[in-house]
Motif scaffolding. Structure first.
Motif, PDB file in Angstrom:
ATOM      1  N   GLN A  17       0.810  -1.216   0.000  1.00 21.11           N
ATOM      2  CA  GLN A  17       0.000   0.000   0.000  1.00 21.11           C
ATOM      3  C   GLN A  17       0.840   1.262   0.000  1.00 21.11           C
ATOM      4  O   GLN A  17       0.326   2.342  -0.273  1.00 21.11           O
ATOM      5  N   THR A  18       2.115   1.165   0.349  1.00 22.68           N
ATOM      6  CA  THR A  18       2.959   2.362   0.462  1.00 22.68           C
ATOM      7  C   THR A  18       4.092   2.384  -0.551  1.00 22.68           C
ATOM      8  O   THR A  18       5.057   3.122  -0.377  1.00 22.68           O
ATOM      9  N   ALA A  19       3.975   1.585  -1.618  1.00 21.75           N
ATOM     10  CA  ALA A  19       5.062   1.550  -2.606  1.00 21.75           C
ATOM     11  C   ALA A  19       5.300   2.919  -3.233  1.00 21.75           C
ATOM     12  O   ALA A  19       6.431   3.263  -3.587  1.00 21.75           O
ATOM     13  N   TRP A  20       4.231   3.710  -3.353  1.00 21.11           N
ATOM     14  CA  TRP A  20       4.362   5.034  -3.956  1.00 21.11           C
ATOM     15  C   TRP A  20       5.194   5.994  -3.098  1.00 21.11           C
ATOM     16  O   TRP A  20       5.673   7.013  -3.577  1.00 21.11           O
ATOM     17  N   LEU A  21       5.390   5.633  -1.835  1.00 15.30           N
ATOM     18  CA  LEU A  21       6.189   6.486  -0.948  1.00 15.30           C
ATOM     19  C   LEU A  21       7.693   6.257  -1.103  1.00 15.30           C
ATOM     20  O   LEU A  21       8.493   7.080  -0.644  1.00 15.30           O
ATOM     21  N   ASP A  22       8.082   5.140  -1.745  1.00 18.08           N
ATOM     22  CA  ASP A  22       9.502   4.772  -1.785  1.00 18.08           C
ATOM     23  C   ASP A  22      10.372   5.836  -2.435  1.00 18.08           C
ATOM     24  O   ASP A  22      11.534   6.014  -2.053  1.00 18.08           O
ATOM     25  N   ASN A  23       9.849   6.536  -3.419  1.00 18.54           N
ATOM     26  CA  ASN A  23      10.633   7.544  -4.141  1.00 18.54           C
ATOM     27  C   ASN A  23      10.245   8.967  -3.729  1.00 18.54           C
ATOM     28  O   ASN A  23      10.405   9.913  -4.511  1.00 18.54           O
ATOM     29  N   TRP A  24       9.752   9.108  -2.531  1.00 18.17           N
ATOM     30  CA  TRP A  24       9.378  10.423  -2.021  1.00 18.17           C
ATOM     31  C   TRP A  24      10.458  10.958  -1.076  1.00 18.17           C
ATOM     32  O   TRP A  24      11.354  10.223  -0.636  1.00 18.17           O
ATOM     33  N   GLY A  25      10.360  12.231  -0.779  1.00 16.29           N
ATOM     34  CA  GLY A  25      11.258  12.871   0.172  1.00 16.29           C
ATOM     35  C   GLY A  25      10.458  13.649   1.204  1.00 16.29           C
ATOM     36  O   GLY A  25       9.240  13.840   1.063  1.00 16.29           O
ATOM     37  N   VAL A  26      11.144  14.104   2.236  1.00 12.40           N
ATOM     38  CA  VAL A  26      10.506  14.843   3.328  1.00 12.40           C
ATOM     39  C   VAL A  26      11.283  16.127   3.581  1.00 12.40           C
ATOM     40  O   VAL A  26      12.490  16.087   3.845  1.00 12.40           O
ATOM     41  N   GLN A  27      10.617  17.252   3.481  1.00  8.00           N
ATOM     42  CA  GLN A  27      11.216  18.552   3.778  1.00  8.00           C
ATOM     43  C   GLN A  27      10.586  19.100   5.051  1.00  8.00           C
ATOM     44  O   GLN A  27       9.355  19.096   5.193  1.00  8.00           O
ATOM     45  N   THR A  28      11.421  19.540   5.985  1.00  7.42           N
ATOM     46  CA  THR A  28      10.904  20.083   7.243  1.00  7.42           C
ATOM     47  C   THR A  28      11.454  21.488   7.477  1.00  7.42           C
ATOM     48  O   THR A  28      12.580  21.802   7.082  1.00  7.42           O
ATOM     49  N   THR A  29      10.651  22.306   8.121  1.00  5.96           N
ATOM     50  CA  THR A  29      11.082  23.637   8.558  1.00  5.96           C
ATOM     51  C   THR A  29      10.592  23.852   9.982  1.00  5.96           C
ATOM     52  O   THR A  29       9.392  23.718  10.258  1.00  5.96           O
ATOM     53  N   LEU A  30      11.507  24.171  10.859  1.00 11.49           N
ATOM     54  CA  LEU A  30      11.182  24.469  12.253  1.00 11.49           C
ATOM     55  C   LEU A  30      11.409  25.955  12.496  1.00 11.49           C
ATOM     56  O   LEU A  30      12.479  26.483  12.194  1.00 11.49           O
ATOM     57  N   THR A  31      10.393  26.630  13.009  1.00 18.54           N
ATOM     58  CA  THR A  31      10.478  28.065  13.299  1.00 18.54           C
ATOM     59  C   THR A  31      10.218  28.284  14.781  1.00 18.54           C
ATOM     60  O   THR A  31       9.159  27.905  15.298  1.00 18.54           O
ATOM     61  N   LEU A  32      11.186  28.868  15.458  1.00 19.69           N
ATOM     62  CA  LEU A  32      11.061  29.192  16.877  1.00 19.69           C
ATOM     63  C   LEU A  32      11.067  30.712  17.020  1.00 19.69           C
ATOM     64  O   LEU A  32      12.018  31.380  16.616  1.00 19.69           O
ATOM     65  N   GLN A  33       9.999  31.244  17.579  1.00 13.18           N
ATOM     66  CA  GLN A  33       9.858  32.696  17.719  1.00 13.18           C
ATOM     67  C   GLN A  33       9.573  33.072  19.165  1.00 13.18           C
ATOM     68  O   GLN A  33       8.745  32.443  19.830  1.00 13.18           O
ATOM     69  N   VAL A  34      10.268  34.099  19.622  1.00 13.99           N
ATOM     70  CA  VAL A  34      10.051  34.629  20.974  1.00 13.99           C
ATOM     71  C   VAL A  34       9.863  36.135  20.856  1.00 13.99           C
ATOM     72  O   VAL A  34      10.635  36.819  20.153  1.00 13.99           O
ATOM     73  N   ASN A  35       8.852  36.645  21.523  1.00 16.74           N
ATOM     74  CA  ASN A  35       8.545  38.069  21.496  1.00 16.74           C
ATOM     75  C   ASN A  35       8.376  38.562  22.927  1.00 16.74           C
ATOM     76  O   ASN A  35       7.659  37.950  23.721  1.00 16.74           O
ATOM     77  N   GLU A  36       9.048  39.651  23.250  1.00 19.46           N
ATOM     78  CA  GLU A  36       8.921  40.239  24.581  1.00 19.46           C
ATOM     79  C   GLU A  36       8.552  41.718  24.461  1.00 19.46           C
ATOM     80  O   GLU A  36       9.067  42.431  23.595  1.00 19.46           O
ATOM     81  N   ARG A  37       7.671  42.139  25.354  1.00 18.49           N
ATOM     82  CA  ARG A  37       7.214  43.531  25.350  1.00 18.49           C
ATOM     83  C   ARG A  37       7.123  44.041  26.776  1.00 18.49           C
ATOM     84  O   ARG A  37       6.627  43.360  27.660  1.00 18.49           O
ATOM     85  N   GLY A  38       7.625  45.254  26.983  1.00 18.86           N
ATOM     86  CA  GLY A  38       7.517  45.916  28.273  1.00 18.86           C
ATOM     87  C   GLY A  38       6.883  47.286  28.102  1.00 18.86           C
ATOM     88  O   GLY A  38       7.064  47.948  27.077  1.00 18.86           O
ATOM     89  N   ALA A  39       6.099  47.720  29.068  1.00 14.92           N
ATOM     90  CA  ALA A  39       5.414  49.013  28.959  1.00 14.92           C
ATOM     91  C   ALA A  39       5.273  49.643  30.328  1.00 14.92           C
ATOM     92  O   ALA A  39       5.135  48.956  31.345  1.00 14.92           O
ATOM     93  N   ILE A  40       5.305  50.969  30.337  1.00 15.98           N
ATOM     94  CA  ILE A  40       5.015  51.743  31.539  1.00 15.98           C
ATOM     95  C   ILE A  40       3.942  52.754  31.182  1.00 15.98           C
ATOM     96  O   ILE A  40       4.013  53.418  30.138  1.00 15.98           O
ATOM     97  N   ASN A  41       2.904  52.837  32.011  1.00 18.97           N
ATOM     98  CA  ASN A  41       1.761  53.704  31.731  1.00 18.97           C
ATOM     99  C   ASN A  41       1.425  54.543  32.963  1.00 18.97           C
ATOM    100  O   ASN A  41       0.424  54.290  33.652  1.00 18.97           O
TER     101      ASN A  41
END
Length: 285
Positions: free
Chosen positions: A75-99
Motif C-alpha cells: 500500500q505504500t510503494a508510492w512512498l519509496d521515491n518520495w522525500g521529506v522537507q521540514t522547517t522548524l520556526t522558533l519565535q520569541v517576542n517580549e514587550r515591556g510598557a510603563i503607563n
C-alpha cells in the motif's frame, strides 16, 4: 513626593530594562543560555524521531504484511521515491510598557467639580525568529533504525512523544488502499503543520494617594509580556533529482542532490510564507 520621584524611575528601569530592550533568549526567564541550547537540541531530536518512526513504522509494517501474504500488494510503494522537507520556526517576542498617570485635586471646597488628570505611555518590544530546515529521503528512513521511546525527551508542545504525523499518514494510506483516493498521480504532496503559541503576561498597579495628588489611580503602571510561537512544517512529496542547467552547448538536464519536486516544494514555500505573514500580523496586534 520625593519618594515617588525615585520610585517610578526605579520600577521603570526594572521593567523596561528586562523586557523588550534586548534580544530575548529561547530559554525562559531566570534560566541560563545552556537551557535554551538544551531546548533546541531536544526539539530537533524529538522531531527527527517523530519523522523516522512515523514514516518508517508505516512502510516497514506494509512490507512485512506483503511479505507474509497478509496483503496481495504493498500500500505504500508510492512512498519509496518520495522525500521529506521540514522547517522548524522558533519565535520569541517580549514587550515591556510603563503607563503612568496622575490626577491633581486642587485645594478647593469639597463641592468643587474640577480636577486635572494626565497620563503617558512608553513601550518597548523585541522579537527573535530562528529557523532551521532539513531534508530526508523516505528510502533512507525506511532502511534506518527506529528511535527508541526512551530516546525521545518528552514534554510539552513540540517535545510531545506524538506529534500526530503517523496518524495523518495512516489516514492517507488507508484512503489509497481502499481506492477512495488515488495518491499518485492525483496527489503530489502530503503536508503536516503543528503550531504552538503560549503567551504569559504580568502587570503591576501601585497607587499613591496624597493630599492633592493621586498617582496611577487608574490602570497598570508596569506591564510585561512574553510570547512564544513554535511552528513545525513537514512536507512529503515525490523527489526530483534533475534540473535544467546552462552549458556552453545549451541547456541540459543534470543530476543534483535530491529535493522535492516542484508542486511539493512550492507548497512548502507557500506555507513558510504563510507562517511568516501570520507571525508578522501577530506582532502588530
Amino acid at each position: 513626593m520625593l519618594r515617588i520621584r525615585f520610585a517610578i524611575p526605579l520600577m521603570t528601569s526594572f521593567l523596561i530594562g528586562g523586557c523588550g530592550t534586548y534580544i530575548p533568549g529561547l530559554e525562559e526567564p531566570l534560566s541560563s543560555p545552556a537551557d535554551g541550547q538544551q531546548l533546541v537540541q531536544s526539539i530537533v531530536q524529538n522531531i527527527d524521531c517523530e519523522i523516522r518512526n512515523a514514516i518508517g513504522d508505516i512502510i516497514r509494517t506494509d512490507k512485512e504484511e506483503f511479505r507474509t501474504g497478509f496483503r496481495k500488494s504493498r500500500q505504500t510503494a508510492w512512498l519509496d521515491n518520495w522525500g521529506v522537507q521540514t522547517t522548524l520556526t522558533l519565535q520569541v517576542n517580549e514587550r515591556g510598557a510603563i503607563n503612568p498617570s496622575a490626577k491633581w485635586l486642587p485645594p478647593s471646597p469639597a463641592s468643587a467639580i474640577f480636577t486635572l488628570a494626565g497620563a503617558g505611555s512608553l513601550s518597548t518590544e523585541a522579537t527573535r525568529i530562528n529557523k532551521m530546515g532539513s531534508y530526508y529521503s523516505v528510502a533512507q528512513i525506511a532502511n534506518g533504525i527506529r528511535c527508541a521511546p526512551e530516546s525521545r525527551p518528552g514534554g510539552l508542545f513540540l517535545l510531545q512523544n506524538d506529534l500526530k504525523l503517523r496518524e495523518w499518514l495512516l489516514d492517507i494510506v488507508m484512503l489509497e488502499g481502499t481506492g477512495v483516493a488515488q495518491i499518485p498521480p492525483v496527489k503530489d504532496l502530503i503536508q503536516h503543520q503543528v503550531t504552538f503559541e503560549v503567551v504569559s503576561s504580568g502587570s503591576l498597579a501601585p497607587v499613591w494617594t496624597l493630599t492633592q495628588v493621586v498617582v496611577n489611580g487608574d490602570g497598570s503602571l508596569l506591564e510585561a509580556t512574553r510570547g512564544r510561537k513554535h511552528d513545525l512544517l513537514i512536507t512529503l512529496g515525490p523527489v526530483d533529482s534533475t534540473m535544467v542547467v546552462n552549458t556552453p552547448s545549451g541547456p541540459r538536464l543534470a543530476r543534483v542532490r535530491s529535493a522535492l519536486a516542484s508542486p511539493a516544494a512550492n507548497a512548502h514555500l507557500a506555507s513558510e510564507i504563510g507562517i511568516a505573514v501570520s507571525s508578522a500580523l501577530r506582532n502588530t496586534r
